[in-house]
Design a protein around this motif. Structure first.
Motif, PDB file in Angstrom:
ATOM      1  N   VAL A 155       0.861  -1.175   0.000  1.00 21.04           N
ATOM      2  CA  VAL A 155       0.000   0.000   0.000  1.00 21.04           C
ATOM      3  C   VAL A 155       0.907   1.237   0.000  1.00 21.04           C
ATOM      4  CG1 VAL A 155      -1.941  -1.163   1.119  1.00 21.04           C
ATOM      5  CG2 VAL A 155      -0.222  -0.035   2.542  1.00 21.04           C
ATOM      6  N   ARG A 156       0.335   2.428  -0.092  1.00 24.79           N
ATOM      7  CA  ARG A 156       1.171   3.637  -0.193  1.00 24.79           C
ATOM      8  C   ARG A 156       2.028   3.834   1.058  1.00 24.79           C
ATOM      9  NH1 ARG A 156      -0.229   7.365  -3.774  1.00 24.79           N
ATOM     10  NH2 ARG A 156      -2.480   7.140  -3.511  1.00 24.79           N
ATOM     11  N   THR A 157       1.489   3.383   2.184  1.00 21.59           N
ATOM     12  CA  THR A 157       2.210   3.508   3.449  1.00 21.59           C
ATOM     13  C   THR A 157       2.425   2.101   4.015  1.00 21.59           C
ATOM     14  OG1 THR A 157       0.052   3.814   4.476  1.00 21.59           O
ATOM     15  CG2 THR A 157       1.345   5.819   4.040  1.00 21.59           C
ATOM     16  N   GLY A 158       3.129   1.295   3.247  1.00 24.01           N
ATOM     17  CA  GLY A 158       3.294  -0.109   3.628  1.00 24.01           C
ATOM     18  C   GLY A 158       4.463  -0.335   4.571  1.00 24.01           C
ATOM     19  N   GLY A 159       4.451  -1.522   5.191  1.00 24.06           N
ATOM     20  CA  GLY A 159       5.574  -1.930   6.032  1.00 24.06           C
ATOM     21  C   GLY A 159       6.543  -2.799   5.242  1.00 24.06           C
ATOM     22  N   LYS A 160       7.582  -3.255   5.921  1.00 22.20           N
ATOM     23  CA  LYS A 160       8.639  -4.036   5.256  1.00 22.20           C
ATOM     24  C   LYS A 160       8.290  -5.511   5.109  1.00 22.20           C
ATOM     25  CE  LYS A 160      12.009  -2.635   8.496  1.00 22.20           C
ATOM     26  NZ  LYS A 160      11.471  -1.385   8.951  1.00 22.20           N
ATOM     27  N   PHE A 161       7.276  -5.972   5.848  1.00 25.61           N
ATOM     28  CA  PHE A 161       7.090  -7.423   5.974  1.00 25.61           C
ATOM     29  C   PHE A 161       5.870  -7.965   5.236  1.00 25.61           C
ATOM     30  CE2 PHE A 161       9.306  -5.926   9.824  1.00 25.61           C
ATOM     31  CZ  PHE A 161      10.514  -6.585   9.630  1.00 25.61           C
ATOM     32  N   ASP A 162       4.840  -7.152   5.116  1.00 27.88           N
ATOM     33  CA  ASP A 162       3.582  -7.575   4.489  1.00 27.88           C
ATOM     34  C   ASP A 162       3.868  -8.097   3.074  1.00 27.88           C
ATOM     35  OD1 ASP A 162       1.085  -7.781   3.290  1.00 27.88           O
ATOM     36  OD2 ASP A 162       0.465  -5.726   3.754  1.00 27.88           O
ATOM     37  N   GLY A 163       3.713  -9.395   2.870  1.00 27.02           N
ATOM     38  CA  GLY A 163       3.947  -9.986   1.546  1.00 27.02           C
ATOM     39  C   GLY A 163       5.396 -10.365   1.323  1.00 27.02           C
ATOM     40  N   ASN A 164       6.281  -9.378   1.490  1.00 28.92           N
ATOM     41  CA  ASN A 164       7.715  -9.593   1.222  1.00 28.92           C
ATOM     42  C   ASN A 164       8.251 -10.792   2.004  1.00 28.92           C
ATOM     43  OD1 ASN A 164       7.702  -7.079  -0.205  1.00 28.92           O
ATOM     44  ND2 ASN A 164       7.695  -6.079   1.781  1.00 28.92           N
ATOM     45  N   TYR A 165       7.808 -10.885   3.246  1.00 32.55           N
ATOM     46  CA  TYR A 165       8.261 -11.975   4.126  1.00 32.55           C
ATOM     47  C   TYR A 165       7.928 -13.340   3.525  1.00 32.55           C
ATOM     48  CZ  TYR A 165       7.979 -14.911   8.401  1.00 32.55           C
ATOM     49  OH  TYR A 165       8.087 -15.902   9.342  1.00 32.55           O
ATOM     50  N   GLY A 166       6.721 -13.487   3.018  1.00 35.67           N
ATOM     51  CA  GLY A 166       6.304 -14.785   2.475  1.00 35.67           C
ATOM     52  C   GLY A 166       7.104 -15.170   1.236  1.00 35.67           C
ATOM     53  N   VAL A 167       7.387 -14.175   0.378  1.00 35.44           N
ATOM     54  CA  VAL A 167       8.156 -14.453  -0.841  1.00 35.44           C
ATOM     55  C   VAL A 167       9.598 -14.812  -0.477  1.00 35.44           C
ATOM     56  CG1 VAL A 167       9.098 -13.417  -2.938  1.00 35.44           C
ATOM     57  CG2 VAL A 167       6.704 -12.964  -2.280  1.00 35.44           C
ATOM     58  N   LEU A 168      10.197 -13.998   0.388  1.00 35.66           N
ATOM     59  CA  LEU A 168      11.630 -14.201   0.680  1.00 35.66           C
ATOM     60  C   LEU A 168      11.848 -15.436   1.558  1.00 35.66           C
ATOM     61  CD1 LEU A 168      12.741 -10.489   0.967  1.00 35.66           C
ATOM     62  CD2 LEU A 168      12.688 -12.002  -1.017  1.00 35.66           C
ATOM     63  N   ALA A 169      10.898 -15.746   2.402  1.00 32.52           N
ATOM     64  CA  ALA A 169      11.003 -17.004   3.167  1.00 32.52           C
ATOM     65  C   ALA A 169      10.921 -18.189   2.210  1.00 32.52           C
ATOM     66  CB  ALA A 169       9.904 -17.082   4.226  1.00 32.52           C
ATOM     67  N   GLY A 170      10.126 -18.056   1.152  1.00 41.51           N
ATOM     68  CA  GLY A 170      10.055 -19.120   0.142  1.00 41.51           C
ATOM     69  C   GLY A 170      11.415 -19.345  -0.510  1.00 41.51           C
ATOM     70  N   LEU A 171      12.085 -18.252  -0.863  1.00 43.99           N
ATOM     71  CA  LEU A 171      13.430 -18.405  -1.440  1.00 43.99           C
ATOM     72  C   LEU A 171      14.377 -19.028  -0.422  1.00 43.99           C
ATOM     73  CD1 LEU A 171      14.019 -15.162  -3.546  1.00 43.99           C
ATOM     74  CD2 LEU A 171      12.996 -17.340  -4.194  1.00 43.99           C
ATOM     75  N   GLU A 172      14.202 -18.669   0.831  1.00 45.92           N
ATOM     76  CA  GLU A 172      15.050 -19.204   1.891  1.00 45.92           C
ATOM     77  C   GLU A 172      14.838 -20.723   2.035  1.00 45.92           C
ATOM     78  OE1 GLU A 172      17.583 -17.800   3.333  1.00 45.92           O
ATOM     79  OE2 GLU A 172      17.883 -19.647   4.469  1.00 45.92           O
ATOM     80  N   VAL A 173      13.615 -21.174   1.864  1.00 42.08           N
ATOM     81  CA  VAL A 173      13.331 -22.621   1.898  1.00 42.08           C
ATOM     82  C   VAL A 173      14.143 -23.321   0.800  1.00 42.08           C
ATOM     83  CG1 VAL A 173      11.548 -24.366   1.414  1.00 42.08           C
ATOM     84  CG2 VAL A 173      11.041 -22.439   2.941  1.00 42.08           C
ATOM     85  N   VAL A 174      14.096 -22.757  -0.413  1.00 42.68           N
ATOM     86  CA  VAL A 174      14.808 -23.366  -1.540  1.00 42.68           C
ATOM     87  C   VAL A 174      16.314 -23.360  -1.278  1.00 42.68           C
ATOM     88  CG1 VAL A 174      15.359 -23.089  -3.997  1.00 42.68           C
ATOM     89  CG2 VAL A 174      12.994 -22.817  -3.201  1.00 42.68           C
ATOM     90  N   GLU A 175      16.833 -22.214  -0.839  1.00 40.70           N
ATOM     91  CA  GLU A 175      18.288 -22.121  -0.646  1.00 40.70           C
ATOM     92  C   GLU A 175      18.750 -23.052   0.479  1.00 40.70           C
ATOM     93  OE1 GLU A 175      20.026 -18.278  -0.957  1.00 40.70           O
ATOM     94  OE2 GLU A 175      22.037 -19.120  -0.739  1.00 40.70           O
ATOM     95  N   THR A 176      17.931 -23.170   1.518  1.00 35.35           N
ATOM     96  CA  THR A 176      18.290 -24.075   2.624  1.00 35.35           C
ATOM     97  C   THR A 176      18.413 -25.510   2.117  1.00 35.35           C
ATOM     98  OG1 THR A 176      17.214 -22.667   4.242  1.00 35.35           O
ATOM     99  CG2 THR A 176      17.495 -24.971   4.864  1.00 35.35           C
ATOM    100  N   CYS A 177      17.458 -25.942   1.318  1.00 36.66           N
ATOM    101  CA  CYS A 177      17.531 -27.310   0.775  1.00 36.66           C
ATOM    102  C   CYS A 177      18.759 -27.447  -0.111  1.00 36.66           C
ATOM    103  CB  CYS A 177      16.276 -27.640  -0.021  1.00 36.66           C
ATOM    104  SG  CYS A 177      14.808 -27.749   0.997  1.00 36.66           S
ATOM    105  N   GLN A 178      18.957 -26.476  -0.998  1.00 36.59           N
ATOM    106  CA  GLN A 178      20.080 -26.580  -1.937  1.00 36.59           C
ATOM    107  C   GLN A 178      21.411 -26.658  -1.206  1.00 36.59           C
ATOM    108  OE1 GLN A 178      19.709 -23.264  -4.657  1.00 36.59           O
ATOM    109  NE2 GLN A 178      18.117 -24.267  -5.884  1.00 36.59           N
ATOM    110  N   ARG A 179      21.599 -25.796  -0.251  1.00 40.46           N
ATOM    111  CA  ARG A 179      22.901 -25.748   0.435  1.00 40.46           C
ATOM    112  C   ARG A 179      23.147 -26.965   1.319  1.00 40.46           C
ATOM    113  NH1 ARG A 179      25.986 -20.821   0.537  1.00 40.46           N
ATOM    114  NH2 ARG A 179      24.903 -19.296  -0.766  1.00 40.46           N
ATOM    115  N   ASN A 180      22.051 -27.597   1.760  1.00 44.95           N
ATOM    116  CA  ASN A 180      22.205 -28.788   2.604  1.00 44.95           C
ATOM    117  C   ASN A 180      22.133 -30.083   1.800  1.00 44.95           C
ATOM    118  OD1 ASN A 180      22.223 -28.002   5.665  1.00 44.95           O
ATOM    119  ND2 ASN A 180      20.808 -26.600   4.653  1.00 44.95           N
TER     120      ASN A 180
END
Ligand code: GLV
Ligand code: MN
Ligand code: MN
Length: 418
Positions: free
Chosen positions: A89-114
């Motif tokens: 939104v025009r006055t958005g926070g840092k986490f709304d939505g972004n967290y879900g997308v970036l945690a998804g990438l983190e899931v992939v990277e965690t599997c790959q690196r391990n």
């Protein structure tokens, strides 16, 4: 292998680094972001996250409404998908939505690196215009992804600042060629901040989200008689500003009558000509009305329509309405909720089941595949505000639950041959 699996956990520094780097794209005072859908700022955010998807060697597809789906193509069958949005939104926070997308990438990277290879592909989606703040309805990208709106209809929607959605997509370079509706995943799980006060108030870390309340958006235009503020007797006025105020009061009173699950908001009001000494000619206001109960939501809509008719006659103004969004309450898949709840407990978190007050892409994916959501607490229950905050340990706990939920879903037969 079982113990390796249990020990897998995300890298909290990497997750926080990505969150803070994305928060540097179009920052606003107070620590939040303004990345309204399909603006230059949204493009810059997309470019950054896509560069991270490429670093993970994911296959990236962009569809006709700009949804970005990155897939780590391992295992076999339909992917287990996660994702959310990075528009704000025009006055958005840092986490709304972004967290879900970036945690998804983190899931992939965690599997790959391990060196952990899931039995199914893992997909991470960035859905276009989840907020609906610039182009209504909200959850537009995921709605089109599941076939709930045609591409043509979506491309023709106009922004609150004028341009057509299809033109803005081309302008920012995200009009893709992948077809809509998109491929149906095996299952979908979205990680999100709660955006409300309940987890914090109950001193609980994880919400296993049972569903999303129904939502009704409309734009109301009140046209009256513009006139001189000093000379027009009060008894002769047809004042749209007064009528808009009465509508806002009516919504507040309706919420009180309907009880806790009814919420109503007048979040946008445009007055013309918007001058101190002119009785206005026209006011346009938006009504956001939500309830977990579809019957009550319909009843609220009905009472609002009656009130608009009544006050238009009483005040001698003309009132027209335009529907902007309407989604019935959604119930998530009990099997996915059970998995989330039991993994949250296994990882020593307090957890409670709860409905979502906010709209989310998962409610659209739930139309085509078993879906649910994970919530983590929002400090002071604040969201859609630059002050939105979630403690790092809660963000990390949520991402670890997402990791194990997605991997468990990979190995779970949900009864259809995907
Ligand atoms: C989307 O964020 C909504 O308004 O619920
Ligand atoms: Mn969101
Ligand atoms: Mn939001």
């Amino acid at each position: 292998m079982a113990s390796d699996f249990d020990a897998l956990c995300i890298d909290s520094a990497r997750l926080m680094d990505r969150l803070m780097s994305l928060a540097e794209v179009s920052p606003i005072a107070g620590g939040g972001n303004c990345r309204l859908a399909l603006t230059d700022a949204d493009r810059d955010g997309r470019d950054l996250v896509v560069s991270w998807m490429r670093d993970l060697n994911m296959d990236i597809s962009i569809d006709a409404v700009g949804n970005i789906i990155a897939c780590w193509n391992v295992g076999s069958g339909a992917p287990v998908m996660t994702g959310s949005h990075i528009d704000t939104v025009r006055t958005g926070g840092k986490f709304d939505g972004n967290y879900g997308v970036l945690a998804g990438l983190e899931v992939v990277e965690t599997c790959q690196r391990n060196g952990y290879i899931p039995s199914r592909p893992l997909a991470v989606g960035i859905f276009t215009d989840e907020e609906g703040a610039r182009f209504a309805p909200d959850m537009l990208g995921s709605l089109v992804y599941v076939g709930g709106m045609t591409t043509e209809e979506a491309l023709d929607i106009t922004a609150i600042d004028g341009p057509r959605l299809g033109d803005e997509l081309v302008r920012i370079g995200y009009a893709g060629s992948a077809p809509c509706p998109g491929p149906v995943p095996h299952s979908f799980v979205e990680l999100h901040i709660e955006q409300g006060p309940l987890l914090e108030a109950n001193n609980v870390r994880i919400g296993a989200v049972t569903g999303v309340q129904g939502i009704s958006w409309q734009e109301v235009t009140v046209v009256g008689q513009s006139n001189h503020a000093g000379t027009t007797p009060m008894s002769l006025r047809h004042d749209p500003t007064y009528v808009a105020a009465e509508i806002a009061v009516f919504l507040r009173q309706l919420s009180a009558r309907f009880g806790d699950h009814q919420v109503c908001t007048v979040g946008k009001m445009d007055v013309f000509p918007n001058l101190i000494n002119v009785v206005a000619a026209r006011v346009t206001l938006t009504l956001d009305v939500r309830n977990t109960d579809e019957n009550l939501l319909q009843q609220a809509e009905h009472e609002i329509a009656e009130f608009l008719e009544k006050i238009a006659i009483a005040e001698g103004v003309t009132i027209t309405t335009k529907k902007l969004a309407r989604f019935e309450p959604v119930v998530f898949d009990p099997r996915v909720i059970d998995i989330i709840e039991s993994i949250a407990k296994q990882q020593s978190n307090t957890v409670e089941r709860m409905p979502s007050g906010a709209g989310h892409d998962a409610q659209m994916l739930a139309r085509v595949c078993p879906s649910a959501m994970i919530f983590v607490p929002s400090v002071n229950g604040i969201s859609h505000n630059p002050a939105e905050h979630t403690d790092t340990e809660d963000l990390v706990a949520g991402a670890n639950i997402l990791l194990h939920t997605m991997l468990t879903l990979c190995a779970t037969d949900l009864g259809r041959s995907r």
